[in-house]
Motif scaffolding. Sequence first.
Motif, short mmCIF file in Angstrom:
data_model
loop_
_atom_site.label_atom_id
_atom_site.label_comp_id
_atom_site.label_asym_id
_atom_site.label_seq_id
_atom_site.Cartn_x
_atom_site.Cartn_y
_atom_site.Cartn_z
N LEU A 8 0.85 -1.18 0.00
CA LEU A 8 0.00 0.00 0.00
C LEU A 8 0.89 1.23 0.00
CD1 LEU A 8 -3.07 0.71 0.25
CD2 LEU A 8 -2.70 0.85 2.70
N SER A 9 0.66 2.16 -0.92
CA SER A 9 1.45 3.38 -1.01
C SER A 9 0.62 4.57 -0.55
CB SER A 9 1.94 3.62 -2.44
OG SER A 9 2.84 2.60 -2.83
N VAL A 10 1.16 5.35 0.39
CA VAL A 10 0.47 6.49 0.98
C VAL A 10 1.35 7.72 0.83
CG1 VAL A 10 -0.53 7.46 3.08
CG2 VAL A 10 -0.67 4.99 2.67
N CYS A 11 0.77 8.81 0.36
CA CYS A 11 1.52 10.06 0.22
C CYS A 11 0.98 11.08 1.21
CB CYS A 11 1.40 10.60 -1.21
SG CYS A 11 2.44 12.03 -1.54
N VAL A 12 1.84 11.53 2.11
CA VAL A 12 1.48 12.56 3.09
C VAL A 12 2.09 13.87 2.61
CG1 VAL A 12 1.61 13.30 5.50
CG2 VAL A 12 1.50 10.85 4.94
N ILE A 13 1.25 14.78 2.18
CA ILE A 13 1.71 16.05 1.61
C ILE A 13 1.67 17.11 2.69
CG2 ILE A 13 1.32 17.80 -0.15
CD1 ILE A 13 0.16 15.61 -1.91
N GLY A 14 2.84 17.56 3.08
CA GLY A 14 3.00 18.45 4.23
C GLY A 14 3.58 17.65 5.38
N ALA A 15 4.88 17.82 5.67
CA ALA A 15 5.55 16.98 6.68
C ALA A 15 5.95 17.78 7.91
CB ALA A 15 6.77 16.30 6.06
N GLY A 16 5.14 18.79 8.25
CA GLY A 16 5.30 19.48 9.52
C GLY A 16 4.66 18.66 10.63
N ARG A 35 -0.04 -6.06 5.33
CA ARG A 35 0.59 -5.80 4.04
C ARG A 35 1.68 -4.76 4.22
NH1 ARG A 35 -3.76 -2.82 0.26
NH2 ARG A 35 -5.10 -4.53 0.94
N PRO A 36 2.66 -4.71 3.33
CA PRO A 36 3.67 -3.66 3.41
C PRO A 36 3.04 -2.29 3.14
CG PRO A 36 4.39 -5.47 1.99
CD PRO A 36 2.93 -5.67 2.25
N VAL A 37 3.56 -1.26 3.80
CA VAL A 37 3.07 0.10 3.64
C VAL A 37 4.26 1.01 3.34
CG1 VAL A 37 1.84 2.03 4.69
CG2 VAL A 37 1.18 -0.33 5.26
N ALA A 38 4.23 1.68 2.19
CA ALA A 38 5.26 2.66 1.84
C ALA A 38 4.68 4.05 2.03
CB ALA A 38 5.71 2.47 0.40
#
Length: 274
Positions: A8-16, A35-38
Amino acid sequence: MTGPGDALSVCVIGAGPRGLSVLERICANAEGTARPVAVHLVDPDPPGPGAVWRTGQPGELLMNTVASQVTLFTDDSVDCAGPSAPGPSLYAWARTIGQDTGGHPRQVLDEARRLGPDSCPTRAFHGHYLEWVLRHLVSTAPEEVTVHTHRSTAVALDDTPDGRQTVALADGGRLAGMDAAGRAHPRRFAFGVPTEGVRWVTAVGVRPGVGSVTLEDSDAIARAALLLPEVEGPLPATSPTSPTSPPSSPSSTSSTSSTSSTTHQVRERGRRRA
């Protein structure tokens, strides 16, 4: 679309702080995914401090919250479906590093040693705490989770024929295969474009032992990204026959409802509870 055992691929936009809080909750909840999580953290500024809590700002700039009342970790007071994962408040962390003789700049160690529980830390010192939180999360993440940082700005989100999405970055990079299923929520984030009425927030309210709304929201966001069920409202406190809270009203339609089943884009936005 991914199958039950696919990565599973997750994009977190804003890393404050808000994005970091979501990462902490993803790590805490990841064992339930099987499951693997990227996780991809996207921010042009340093991940953790972000632009606001940058570590190079003048020492005359102080936080407006005392050191013992700042944390990015959950405890049993947080009403969330995921497991709590206690960690040090800013003050507790300062006490720990104040006993070190190296590993941190001299001015950081000096502030750590003189900081009291009711002192207002410098904004830069909080930035160092956030840097440590990120290192801690990466080093202690479950084996299912890998974390990738991207020092750039997300400029576009494109659908692909396989039902996933690609995040385009300002530096020309492209993050393909973002496939976590985001569910728009009337009280929290929308995945893709935020719903109407969503406002900017900071880490205000993330305090130990007071049932932080911010951490509750981060848990809900992380569980939605990981396709895990979200528990709404307080859990029953007595027997299984005790009445539970009524279900929340149906979600208002957002501008991303047609794609939310295959979209996950966590922006560093949220809400303030009235």
